[in-house]
Design a protein around this motif. Structure first.
Motif, PDB file in Angstrom:
ATOM      1  N   VAL A 120      -6.801  -6.523  12.263  1.00  0.00           N
ATOM      2  CA  VAL A 120      -6.586  -7.641  11.595  1.00  0.00           C
ATOM      3  C   VAL A 120      -7.533  -7.567   9.982  1.00  0.00           C
ATOM      4  O   VAL A 120      -7.007  -8.232   9.174  1.00  0.00           O
ATOM      5  CB  VAL A 120      -7.461  -8.621  12.318  1.00  0.00           C
ATOM      6  N   ARG A 121      -8.536  -6.902  10.033  1.00  0.00           N
ATOM      7  CA  ARG A 121      -9.593  -6.861   8.832  1.00  0.00           C
ATOM      8  C   ARG A 121      -8.718  -5.931   7.894  1.00  0.00           C
ATOM      9  O   ARG A 121      -8.768  -6.359   6.639  1.00  0.00           O
ATOM     10  CB  ARG A 121     -10.856  -6.094   9.099  1.00  0.00           C
ATOM     11  N   LYS A 122      -7.983  -5.099   8.137  1.00  0.00           N
ATOM     12  CA  LYS A 122      -7.087  -4.229   7.169  1.00  0.00           C
ATOM     13  C   LYS A 122      -5.924  -4.338   7.085  1.00  0.00           C
ATOM     14  O   LYS A 122      -4.952  -3.503   6.391  1.00  0.00           O
ATOM     15  CB  LYS A 122      -7.442  -2.534   7.772  1.00  0.00           C
ATOM     16  N   SER A 123      -5.357  -5.542   7.366  1.00  0.00           N
ATOM     17  CA  SER A 123      -4.033  -6.101   7.405  1.00  0.00           C
ATOM     18  C   SER A 123      -3.414  -5.963   5.777  1.00  0.00           C
ATOM     19  O   SER A 123      -2.300  -5.644   5.625  1.00  0.00           O
ATOM     20  CB  SER A 123      -3.558  -7.241   7.969  1.00  0.00           C
ATOM     21  N   THR A 124      -4.683  -6.082   4.873  1.00  0.00           N
ATOM     22  CA  THR A 124      -4.004  -6.048   3.359  1.00  0.00           C
ATOM     23  C   THR A 124      -3.680  -4.621   3.047  1.00  0.00           C
ATOM     24  O   THR A 124      -3.134  -4.286   2.365  1.00  0.00           O
ATOM     25  CB  THR A 124      -5.166  -6.643   2.448  1.00  0.00           C
ATOM     26  N   ASP A 125      -4.523  -3.752   3.757  1.00  0.00           N
ATOM     27  CA  ASP A 125      -3.911  -2.093   3.163  1.00  0.00           C
ATOM     28  C   ASP A 125      -2.711  -1.904   4.189  1.00  0.00           C
ATOM     29  O   ASP A 125      -1.937  -0.952   3.525  1.00  0.00           O
ATOM     30  CB  ASP A 125      -5.053  -1.373   4.177  1.00  0.00           C
ATOM     31  N   TYR A 126      -2.344  -2.283   5.080  1.00  0.00           N
ATOM     32  CA  TYR A 126      -1.187  -1.985   5.780  1.00  0.00           C
ATOM     33  C   TYR A 126       0.171  -2.914   5.222  1.00  0.00           C
ATOM     34  O   TYR A 126       1.268  -2.295   5.285  1.00  0.00           O
ATOM     35  CB  TYR A 126      -1.249  -2.508   7.536  1.00  0.00           C
ATOM     36  N   TRP A 127      -0.099  -3.857   4.668  1.00  0.00           N
ATOM     37  CA  TRP A 127       0.857  -4.536   3.814  1.00  0.00           C
ATOM     38  C   TRP A 127       0.415  -4.896   2.427  1.00  0.00           C
ATOM     39  O   TRP A 127       0.175  -6.269   2.227  1.00  0.00           O
ATOM     40  CB  TRP A 127       1.401  -5.905   4.798  1.00  0.00           C
ATOM     41  N   PRO A 128       0.233  -3.975   1.548  1.00  0.00           N
ATOM     42  CA  PRO A 128      -0.317  -4.210   0.583  1.00  0.00           C
ATOM     43  C   PRO A 128       0.345  -4.968  -0.558  1.00  0.00           C
ATOM     44  O   PRO A 128      -0.005  -5.674  -1.548  1.00  0.00           O
ATOM     45  CB  PRO A 128      -0.531  -2.649  -0.248  1.00  0.00           C
ATOM     46  N   GLN A 129       1.870  -4.723  -0.575  1.00  0.00           N
ATOM     47  CA  GLN A 129       2.597  -5.429  -1.566  1.00  0.00           C
ATOM     48  C   GLN A 129       2.841  -6.996  -1.275  1.00  0.00           C
ATOM     49  O   GLN A 129       2.896  -7.290   0.048  1.00  0.00           O
ATOM     50  CB  GLN A 129       4.086  -4.930  -1.975  1.00  0.00           C
ATOM     51  N   PRO A 130       3.010  -7.921  -2.341  1.00  0.00           N
ATOM     52  CA  PRO A 130       3.133  -9.383  -1.728  1.00  0.00           C
ATOM     53  C   PRO A 130       4.403  -9.677  -0.893  1.00  0.00           C
ATOM     54  O   PRO A 130       4.489 -10.433  -0.116  1.00  0.00           O
ATOM     55  CB  PRO A 130       3.333 -10.043  -3.233  1.00  0.00           C
ATOM     56  N   GLU A 131       5.521  -8.869  -1.239  1.00  0.00           N
ATOM     57  CA  GLU A 131       6.743  -8.857  -0.393  1.00  0.00           C
ATOM     58  C   GLU A 131       6.617  -8.568   0.894  1.00  0.00           C
ATOM     59  O   GLU A 131       7.056  -8.979   2.150  1.00  0.00           O
ATOM     60  CB  GLU A 131       7.995  -8.398  -0.844  1.00  0.00           C
ATOM     61  N   LEU A 132       5.586  -7.446   1.210  1.00  0.00           N
ATOM     62  CA  LEU A 132       5.419  -6.904   2.396  1.00  0.00           C
ATOM     63  C   LEU A 132       4.426  -7.908   3.277  1.00  0.00           C
ATOM     64  O   LEU A 132       4.647  -8.098   4.317  1.00  0.00           O
ATOM     65  CB  LEU A 132       4.678  -5.631   2.362  1.00  0.00           C
TER      66      LEU A 132
END
Length: 156
Positions: A120-132
């Motif tokens: 949950v905390r690293k979800s920005t690392d798993y889906w870094p681009q805005p469309e992802l």
């Protein structure tokens, strides 16, 4: 390479990469391990409970009912029969087994929860681009629907 569940493997490669799939699979594996220990603990508890009830009823109807309140006769009758000792040891072993699986369940539950919170905390690392990032809810919904794993927030 470890086996990946069909639901995770079939996620679109355009918005879920292979390392993310491995992390999701690790999460599913931890949950399954926790559930396995939970089931084993429950089985040991039921064995202990049912054996205890049957033994108590047996002692009551075969010894206590006919002892006329003589505590010495009750204790000597219970201790003189080796079958009674074996049953008490089986009950103790069932209880010890339930405690063992409870400790294992707690340990795997903590590992599962910490891994889930990390995802949950690293979800920005798993889906870094805005469309992802906009498509990640499909993955999170699939994890909730298929595996009952909430990745939307850290709380249990």
């Amino acid at each position: 390479m470890r086996k990946i569940d069909m639901q995770i493997a079939s996620l679109n490669r355009n918005y879920v990469d292979e390392p993310t799939k491995q992390v999701l699979q690790n999460l599913v594996n931890k949950k399954r391990k926790m559930e396995k220990y939970r089931q084993k603990r429950f089985s040991a508890q039921m064995f202990t409970f049912i054996t205890s009830i049957i033994f108590i009823l047996y002692i009551y109807f075969s010894i206590i009912k006919y002892s006329l309140g003589d505590i010495g006769f009750i204790i000597s009758s219970i201790l003189n029969d080796s079958l009674h000792i074996v049953v008490v040891l089986c009950i103790a072993a069932g209880y010890a087994t339930a405690l063992y699986f409870k400790k294992k369940e707690d340990k795997t539950e903590n590992e599962f929860h910490s891994l889930r919170c990390e995802v949950v905390r690293k979800s920005t690392d798993y889906w870094p681009q805005p469309e992802l990032w906009e498509r990640r809810h499909e993955v999170l919904q699939m994890m909730k629907r298929e595996f009952d794993i909430n990745l939307f927030q850290e709380s249990k």
